[in-house]
Design an enzyme around this catalytic site. Structure first.
Site, mmCIF file in Angstrom:
data_model
loop_
_atom_site.group_PDB
_atom_site.id
_atom_site.type_symbol
_atom_site.label_atom_id
_atom_site.label_comp_id
_atom_site.label_asym_id
_atom_site.label_seq_id
_atom_site.Cartn_x
_atom_site.Cartn_y
_atom_site.Cartn_z
ATOM 1 C CB ILE A 12 -0.959 -0.001 1.212
ATOM 2 C CG1 ILE A 12 -1.777 -1.291 1.232
ATOM 3 C CG2 ILE A 12 -1.893 1.207 1.175
ATOM 4 C CD1 ILE A 12 -2.487 -1.564 2.536
ATOM 5 C CG ASP A 31 10.257 -0.382 3.764
ATOM 6 O OD1 ASP A 31 10.634 -1.451 4.293
ATOM 7 O OD2 ASP A 31 9.136 -0.250 3.235
ATOM 8 C CG PHE A 81 1.710 2.826 4.726
ATOM 9 C CD1 PHE A 81 0.381 2.486 4.544
ATOM 10 C CD2 PHE A 81 2.216 3.918 4.035
ATOM 11 C CE1 PHE A 81 -0.432 3.220 3.694
ATOM 12 C CE2 PHE A 81 1.415 4.654 3.183
ATOM 13 C CZ PHE A 81 0.089 4.309 3.014
ATOM 14 C CE LYS A 85 0.991 -6.653 4.663
ATOM 15 N NZ LYS A 85 0.631 -8.000 4.247
ATOM 16 C CB SER A 125 -6.913 -2.866 10.249
ATOM 17 O OG SER A 125 -7.587 -4.058 9.943
ATOM 18 C CE1 TYR A 150 -2.044 -5.638 11.468
ATOM 19 C CE2 TYR A 150 -4.218 -6.655 11.376
ATOM 20 C CZ TYR A 150 -3.320 -5.706 10.927
ATOM 21 O OH TYR A 150 -3.704 -4.816 9.947
ATOM 22 C CE LYS A 154 -2.411 -1.877 11.653
ATOM 23 N NZ LYS A 154 -1.433 -0.866 11.235
ATOM 24 C CE1 TYR A 178 -5.401 2.311 5.233
ATOM 25 C CE2 TYR A 178 -3.975 0.388 5.142
ATOM 26 C CZ TYR A 178 -4.129 1.755 5.215
ATOM 27 O OH TYR A 178 -3.022 2.535 5.256
ATOM 28 N NE ARG A 232 -12.677 -11.196 6.065
ATOM 29 C CZ ARG A 232 -13.506 -11.975 6.744
ATOM 30 N NH1 ARG A 232 -14.822 -11.891 6.534
ATOM 31 N NH2 ARG A 232 -13.045 -12.855 7.624
ATOM 32 N N PRO A 297 -9.281 -20.250 12.810
ATOM 33 C CG PRO A 297 -7.986 -21.239 14.476
ATOM 34 C CD PRO A 297 -8.164 -21.181 13.001
#
Length: 338
Positions: A12, A31, A81, A85, A125, A150, A154, A178, A232, A297
Site C-alpha cells: 500500500i 523502510d 504504514f 501485519k 484496519s 495484530y 491497531k 482499511y 469481505r 480461528p
C-alpha cells in the site's frame, strides 16, 4: 510539501508514494526492507518519473528516528504504514508485534509533538470492529475485543494517537480503517510482493493460478452467508492510495473538524471468497485449483464498509470493481513470474 512515508516500499505504501508524487508532493521513504524490496523504488520512478528519497532504517531504533527528524526538519506530514501485519504470526510472536507496531508509532509521534504543526495519517484496519453487529460497518460501530495481537496493535495505535491529539493541539491526525486491499498498479510496475507464503487471499489466488502454489485452501463453507464462505470488502489498492492523499490534503488545508478523525476505506460492497475465486477465473480464463477445508480461528463471518462518511466528508469514493482489481493483480503476477 515534504511527506514522510514509513513502510513506503510495501504494497500500500508504494502505491501511495506514486499518488503523492503525481500530486506534486516531495516524498521521503523509510523502510527496513524486512517485508519489501529496494527494487520497488525503480517501479515508482518508472511510473512517476521521479525516484523518492529513501532511508533504510529500523524505526524500532529510537535514536535513528530522532536523527531522521533532525535531518529532515521540513517534513510536514507523515503517512505511517510501517508495521507487521500477519494475524497468525502475531498470535505466535505477540511481543514482536507490540514492539514493532506500538513502539515505532510512539517514537514517531514524540518527534511530531516537537513541531509547530504536524499532519499524521495512520494505517488502521477494519480488524478493530471484530465481528460487527450490523452490516455495513459504520465508523460508529463499537470497537470490540481484538481477535489477535495484530488487531490489538491497531486498536491501541488508534487510542495512543487519540490520547496524544487531546493534549497536543498542533498535531492533526486521521486514522484510515482499511478493509481488504488488493490488486496492482495498472502500469504493472508495482504490486503486492509477499515474502514467503502470502497472508492475503488475492496473492494466494494468483500464485495458485500461475502454478506457484498447488492449491488454495478455502477456510470453511458453512458460514451463514449465501454461499457459505466468508464475505469481505475488497478494495483496489490505487483507490486506497488516493484516499491517503485526500486525507493528508484535508489536514494540510485545515479542513478537519477535530484534530483526530477516523474514516472507513472500502467499497461498501461485500464479496465472498468463492466470488473472489470466480472473479479470478473470469479475468484469467483459468480454472483455479481449490479445496474447502475447516474454518480458520479468528476469521469473522462478514465485514464490509459503510463508506458514506469518506464519500461525503473526504469527497473520496472507490472507483474500481473486484474484476478490474483482480485483473491487475493477475497481470502483475504474470509479470513477476516472467
Amino acid at each position: 510539501m515534504k511527506v514522510l512515508v514509513t513502510g513506503g516500499l510495501g504494497f500500500i505504501g508504494s502505491h501511495t508514494v506514486v499518488e503523492l508524487q503525481n500530486k506534486g508532493f516531495e516524498v521521503v521513504i523509510i523502510d527496513d526492507c524486512s517485508n519489501s524490496d529496494e527494487s520497488v523504488l525503480d517501479g515508482i520512478e518508472a511510473i512517476t518519473g521521479k525516484k523518492p528519497a529513501f532511508e533504510k532504517l529500523d524505526l524500532k531504533e529510537k535514536h535513528k528516528v530522532e536523527d531522521f527528524f533532525q535531518r529532515y526538519q521540513d517534513v510536514t506530514g507523515v503517512i505511517h504504514f510501517a508495521a507487521s501485519k500477519a494475524v497468525g504470526e502475531s498470535v505466535e510472536k505477540p511481543l514482536l508485534y507490540y514492539e514493532n507496531n506500538i513502539g515505532t508509532l510512539v517514537y514517531i509521534l514524540k518527534e511530531l509533538c516537537k513541531k509547530n504543526k504536524a499532519s499524521f495519517i495512520f494505517s488502521s484496519s477494519c480488524t478493530v470492529y471484530g465481528q460487527a453487529d450490523k452490516m455495513p460497518i459504520t465508523e460508529d460501530a463499537p470497537v470490540k475485543a481484538a481477535e489477535s495481537p495484530y488487531g490489538n496493535t491497531k486498536q491501541m495505535g488508534e487510542e495512543i494517537i487519540a490520547d496524544t491529539c487531546k493534549v497536543i493541539p498542533n498535531l492533526n491526525a486521521i486514522a484510515l480503517r482499511y478493509f481488504n486491499p488488493m490488486g496492482a498498479h495498472p502500469s504493472g510496475e508495482i504490486g503486492e510482493l509477499p515474502k514467503g507464503v502470502p497472508q492475503n487471499l488475492v496473492p494466494f489466488i494468483t500464485q495458485t493460478g500461475i502454478g506457484l502454489r498447488e492449491e488454495l485452501s478455502v477456510f470453511g463453507d458453512d458460514y451463514p452467508t449465501p454461499d457459505g464462505t466468508c464475505i469481505r470488502d475488497y478494495i483496489y489498492v490505487v483507490d486506497l492510495a488516493k484516499a491517503h492523499v485526500v486525507a493528508l490534503e484535508r489536514l494540510l488545508n485545515g479542513k478537519n473538524e477535530s484534530n483526530y478523525e477516523v474514516f472507513n476505506v472500502g467499497t461498501g460492497k461485500g464479496s465472498s471468497v468463492l466470488e473472489a475465486i470466480k472473479s479470478f477465473e473470469k479475468v484469467s480464463g483459468r480454472k483455479l485449483n481449490y479445496k474447502i477445508v475447516g474454518r480458520r480461528p479468528g476469521d469473522v463471518t462478514t465485514a464490509y464498509a459503510d463508506t458514506t462518511k469518506a464519500n461525503k466528508v473526504l469527497g473520496w469514493k472507490a472507483e474500481y470493481s473486484l474484476d478490474e482489481a483482480m485483473n491487475y493483480a493477475w497481470i502483475w503476477e504474470q509479470k513477476i513470474r516472467d
